[in-house]
Design a protein around this motif. Structure first.
Motif, PDB file in Angstrom:
ATOM      1  N   ASP A   1      56.583  30.231  93.454  1.00  0.00           N
ATOM      2  CA  ASP A   1      57.869  30.241  94.112  1.00  0.00           C
ATOM      3  C   ASP A   1      57.535  30.614  95.657  1.00  0.00           C
ATOM      4  O   ASP A   1      58.047  30.163  96.387  1.00  0.00           O
ATOM      5  CB  ASP A   1      58.798  30.904  93.529  1.00  0.00           C
ATOM      6  CG  ASP A   1      60.178  31.201  94.190  1.00  0.00           C
ATOM      7  OD1 ASP A   1      60.777  30.262  94.605  1.00  0.00           O
ATOM      8  OD2 ASP A   1      60.321  32.511  94.370  1.00  0.00           O
ATOM      9  N   ARG A   2      57.017  31.793  95.597  1.00  0.00           N
ATOM     10  CA  ARG A   2      56.661  32.408  96.903  1.00  0.00           C
ATOM     11  C   ARG A   2      55.948  31.442  97.932  1.00  0.00           C
ATOM     12  O   ARG A   2      55.775  31.535  98.911  1.00  0.00           O
ATOM     13  CB  ARG A   2      55.923  33.703  96.701  1.00  0.00           C
ATOM     14  CG  ARG A   2      56.857  35.089  96.701  1.00  0.00           C
ATOM     15  CD  ARG A   2      56.361  36.138  96.355  1.00  0.00           C
ATOM     16  NE  ARG A   2      55.781  36.841  97.559  1.00  0.00           N
ATOM     17  CZ  ARG A   2      55.512  38.030  97.354  1.00  0.00           C
ATOM     18  NH1 ARG A   2      55.395  38.673  96.421  1.00  0.00           N
ATOM     19  NH2 ARG A   2      55.054  38.669  98.568  1.00  0.00           N
ATOM     20  N   LYS A   3      54.857  30.869  97.142  1.00  0.00           N
ATOM     21  CA  LYS A   3      54.073  30.209  97.652  1.00  0.00           C
ATOM     22  C   LYS A   3      54.539  29.004  98.178  1.00  0.00           C
ATOM     23  O   LYS A   3      54.250  28.353  99.607  1.00  0.00           O
ATOM     24  CB  LYS A   3      52.796  29.815  96.801  1.00  0.00           C
ATOM     25  CG  LYS A   3      51.562  28.979  97.555  1.00  0.00           C
ATOM     26  CD  LYS A   3      50.408  29.978  98.178  1.00  0.00           C
ATOM     27  CE  LYS A   3      49.431  29.294  98.699  1.00  0.00           C
ATOM     28  NZ  LYS A   3      48.576  30.100  99.569  1.00  0.00           N
ATOM     29  N   ILE A   4      55.374  28.256  97.627  1.00  0.00           N
ATOM     30  CA  ILE A   4      56.020  26.969  98.013  1.00  0.00           C
ATOM     31  C   ILE A   4      57.018  27.486  99.205  1.00  0.00           C
ATOM     32  O   ILE A   4      57.027  26.626 100.085  1.00  0.00           O
ATOM     33  CB  ILE A   4      56.810  26.277  97.103  1.00  0.00           C
ATOM     34  CG1 ILE A   4      55.897  25.706  95.881  1.00  0.00           C
ATOM     35  CG2 ILE A   4      57.741  25.240  97.419  1.00  0.00           C
ATOM     36  CD1 ILE A   4      56.644  25.484  94.521  1.00  0.00           C
ATOM     37  N   THR A   5      57.559  28.793  98.946  1.00  0.00           N
ATOM     38  CA  THR A   5      58.629  29.154 100.173  1.00  0.00           C
ATOM     39  C   THR A   5      57.774  29.187 101.254  1.00  0.00           C
ATOM     40  O   THR A   5      58.201  28.747 102.324  1.00  0.00           O
ATOM     41  CB  THR A   5      59.274  30.557  99.745  1.00  0.00           C
ATOM     42  OG1 THR A   5      59.684  30.295  98.490  1.00  0.00           O
ATOM     43  CG2 THR A   5      60.118  30.947 100.734  1.00  0.00           C
ATOM     44  N   ALA A   6      56.570  29.714 101.122  1.00  0.00           N
ATOM     45  CA  ALA A   6      55.727  30.023 102.684  1.00  0.00           C
ATOM     46  C   ALA A   6      55.260  28.599 103.210  1.00  0.00           C
ATOM     47  O   ALA A   6      55.346  28.329 104.217  1.00  0.00           O
ATOM     48  CB  ALA A   6      54.212  30.598 102.165  1.00  0.00           C
TER      49      ALA A   6
ATOM     50  N   ILE B   1      64.580  24.561  91.914  1.00  0.00           N
ATOM     51  CA  ILE B   1      65.095  26.059  92.225  1.00  0.00           C
ATOM     52  C   ILE B   1      64.647  26.509  93.389  1.00  0.00           C
ATOM     53  O   ILE B   1      65.550  27.000  94.277  1.00  0.00           O
ATOM     54  CB  ILE B   1      64.669  26.950  91.076  1.00  0.00           C
ATOM     55  CG1 ILE B   1      65.258  26.533  89.474  1.00  0.00           C
ATOM     56  CG2 ILE B   1      65.101  28.231  91.255  1.00  0.00           C
ATOM     57  CD1 ILE B   1      64.908  27.116  88.607  1.00  0.00           C
ATOM     58  N   THR B   2      63.305  26.271  93.771  1.00  0.00           N
ATOM     59  CA  THR B   2      62.586  26.759  95.051  1.00  0.00           C
ATOM     60  C   THR B   2      63.198  25.949  96.093  1.00  0.00           C
ATOM     61  O   THR B   2      63.482  26.873  97.324  1.00  0.00           O
ATOM     62  CB  THR B   2      61.201  26.837  95.123  1.00  0.00           C
ATOM     63  OG1 THR B   2      60.848  27.320  93.709  1.00  0.00           O
ATOM     64  CG2 THR B   2      60.669  27.459  96.210  1.00  0.00           C
ATOM     65  N   LEU B   3      63.217  24.684  96.154  1.00  0.00           N
ATOM     66  CA  LEU B   3      63.876  24.359  97.327  1.00  0.00           C
ATOM     67  C   LEU B   3      65.049  24.150  97.750  1.00  0.00           C
ATOM     68  O   LEU B   3      65.688  24.466  98.759  1.00  0.00           O
ATOM     69  CB  LEU B   3      63.560  22.579  97.144  1.00  0.00           C
ATOM     70  CG  LEU B   3      62.136  22.065  97.281  1.00  0.00           C
ATOM     71  CD1 LEU B   3      61.982  20.610  97.069  1.00  0.00           C
ATOM     72  CD2 LEU B   3      61.372  22.356  98.550  1.00  0.00           C
ATOM     73  N   ILE B   4      66.117  24.424  96.405  1.00  0.00           N
ATOM     74  CA  ILE B   4      67.466  24.881  96.703  1.00  0.00           C
ATOM     75  C   ILE B   4      67.680  26.185  97.474  1.00  0.00           C
ATOM     76  O   ILE B   4      68.164  26.250  98.146  1.00  0.00           O
ATOM     77  CB  ILE B   4      68.247  24.973  95.457  1.00  0.00           C
ATOM     78  CG1 ILE B   4      68.455  23.411  94.691  1.00  0.00           C
ATOM     79  CG2 ILE B   4      69.607  25.423  95.742  1.00  0.00           C
ATOM     80  CD1 ILE B   4      69.086  23.691  93.081  1.00  0.00           C
TER      81      ILE B   4
END
Ligand code: SF4
Lengths: 146, 309
Positions: free
Chosen positions: B28-33, B271-274
């Motif tokens: 989740d944090r990596k995709i956010t980054a 979830i992460t993209l939302i």
């Protein structure tokens, strides 16, 4: 190096405390979180509550108004905690040394582990300062001061 | 007795779901980054955070109830673990569960949220109290559409309230995501999960900007580590539940393991993209969103399920 110390150095959560700065140092700290410098790759992140913090970044001169607040926040932080003085103001007082409400540079109020001079210091200098600090043994200031 | 302890502590329980949940929270944090064109944290970052928090000092606030304050994270972790066990045993196809286990799961999934509220109120901090009141309102709003979607799932699977039979029905007749009512129900459940996990746009319980981490503001050291572990476990248990309800469950045998990883990854990616493409909404906007729109979606899903679409 024990596992505890290793994990501590790999995951530093930063609390940003402005003791009376002109806001330039604070802007430079925010630069650290942007894509260009991206300190999250070292495991650092900005937290909202001092109870979660491992590093206290203090900017600006300590004024007579904020002196007691700085002390209080230092005591509220869970130990071990690293204190870093950012900018000429926090290190020595800078151009405000003769100011009427100047209450001593930061290290006369709380113990400081690292100084990053500059007005304002570059983000590279802050990263270099933290990395130099982390190559030393574990932070020593574990007791609260009164 | 022995096998239950293994279930709770090691295999689908604490150890296993803690590790997988940690990996998911890293993803989740990596995709956010990557969405923000950054590099992102290393893969062991959740482990580093957890061990570091365990070794820090724990501060007990002066005002408030000490026993409740310390026990709240323990109950949160217990609730997350036991719900992960009840979800993962049928979803992974290890055991069949018992009659009505889906109702038990609904109750157990609420324990962490209630523990957050009780812990925040026991800390005696006014900002934590504001966070707790927002969390309470959030529970009141997302529980109703979540239950309604479950009703539509139960109707679609021929009136069974056993999770393994719901999964078995999908294996025989195709996953529910392939039907119109399934898609509408899936959208609703994703929104409810977003609120259950306390992620943006529904993270008003821990608004970092205005109430300084809200419900967890006073927690430090090892009890904060317990909350972190609860978060990790919920990050695995909730996508696994969605995979069970809409994607015909997960499987650990042979080539199916890749399919299972893909299913969980798609849900986590959504979830992460939302969370990365939305600003935070106010609590009253969130309540209106859930009570009006999500309930409407869920009722449409029920009606379509009754019509067999
Ligand atoms: S060091 Fe310079 S930039 Fe930083 S707070 Fe002081 S005057 Fe402002």
């Amino acid at each position: 190096m024990g596992i505890k110390e290793f994990c501590f150095k790999k995951s530093l959560w930063v609390f940003h405390l402005s003791a009376g700065s002109c806001n330039n140092c604070d802007i430079e700290i925010l630069d650290l979180l942007t894509p260009r410098f991206d300190v999250e790759r070292f495991g650092m992140k900005l937290v909202g509550s001092v109870r979660h913090a491992d590093v206290l970044l203090v900017t600006g001169i300590v004024t007579k108004k904020t002196r007691s607040r700085v002390l209080e926040i230092y005591e509220q932080a869970p130990k071990p905690i690293i204190v870093i003085a950012i900018g000429a103001c926090a290190c020595t007082g800078g151009i405000f040394t003769s100011g009427y409400n100047f209450a001593g540079p930061l290290d006369t109020v709380i113990p400081v582990d690292a100084y990053v001079p500059g007005c304002p210091p570059k983000p590279e200098a802050m990263i270099a300062g933290v990395m130099k600090l982390l190559s030393k043994p574990a932070p020593a200031n574990n007791e609260a001061i009164s | 007795m022995g096998i239950e302890i293994v279930y709770f502590l090691i295999f689908p329980g604490l150890f296993f779901s803690g590790i997988i949940g940690g990996l998911i929270s890293w993803a989740d944090r990596k995709i956010t980054a990557r969405v923000q064109f950054r590099q992102g944290p290393p893969i062991f970052q959740p482990l580093y955070d957890f061990v570091k928090l365990l070794s820090k000092e724990t501060i007990i606030p002066l005002h408030g109830s000490v026993t409740t304050y310390i026990l709240a994270p323990v109950f949160a972790l217990f609730g997350a673990t036991i719900s992960a066990v009840f979800i993962l045993l049928p979803v992974l196809g290890l055991e069949t569960g018992f009659a009505g286990d889906i109702i038990v799961i609904i109750y157990l999934l609420n324990i962490p949220s209630f523990a957050y509220i009780i812990g925040a109120l026991a800390s005696g901090n006014p900002l934590a109290a504001v966070g707790a009141s927002r969390e309470m309102k959030l529970i009141l709003s997302y529980e109703m559409p979540f239950l309604l979607v479950l009703i539509s799932i139960i109707i679609k699977s021929g009136m069974t309230i056993i999770l393994s039979e719901i999964i078995g029905y999908q294996t025989a007749n195709g996953a529910f995501i392939g039907s119109l009512s399934g898609i509408i129900g899936f959208i609703t459940v994703m929104m409810c999960i977003q609120a259950k996990m306390g992620l943006v746009p529904f993270d008003m319980a821990e608004g970092e900007g205005e109430i300084c981490d809200g419900i967890t503001i006073e927690f430090s050291g090892s009890i904060l580590a317990f909350f972190k572990l609860t978060r990790y476990i919920m990050f695995f248990a909730l996508p696994a539940l969605v995979a069970g309800l809409f994607f015909a469950g997960l499987s650990l045998s042979g080539i199916h393991i890749l399919w299972s990883i893909l299913k969980v990854f798609v849900i986590v990616l959504l979830i992460t993209l939302i969370r990365n493409t939305n600003p935070r909404v106010r609590i009253d906007q969130a309540m209106r969103f859930f009570w009006l729109w999500m309930n409407l979606f869920a009722i449409i899903s029920i009606v379509l399920a009754l019509m067999g679409i």
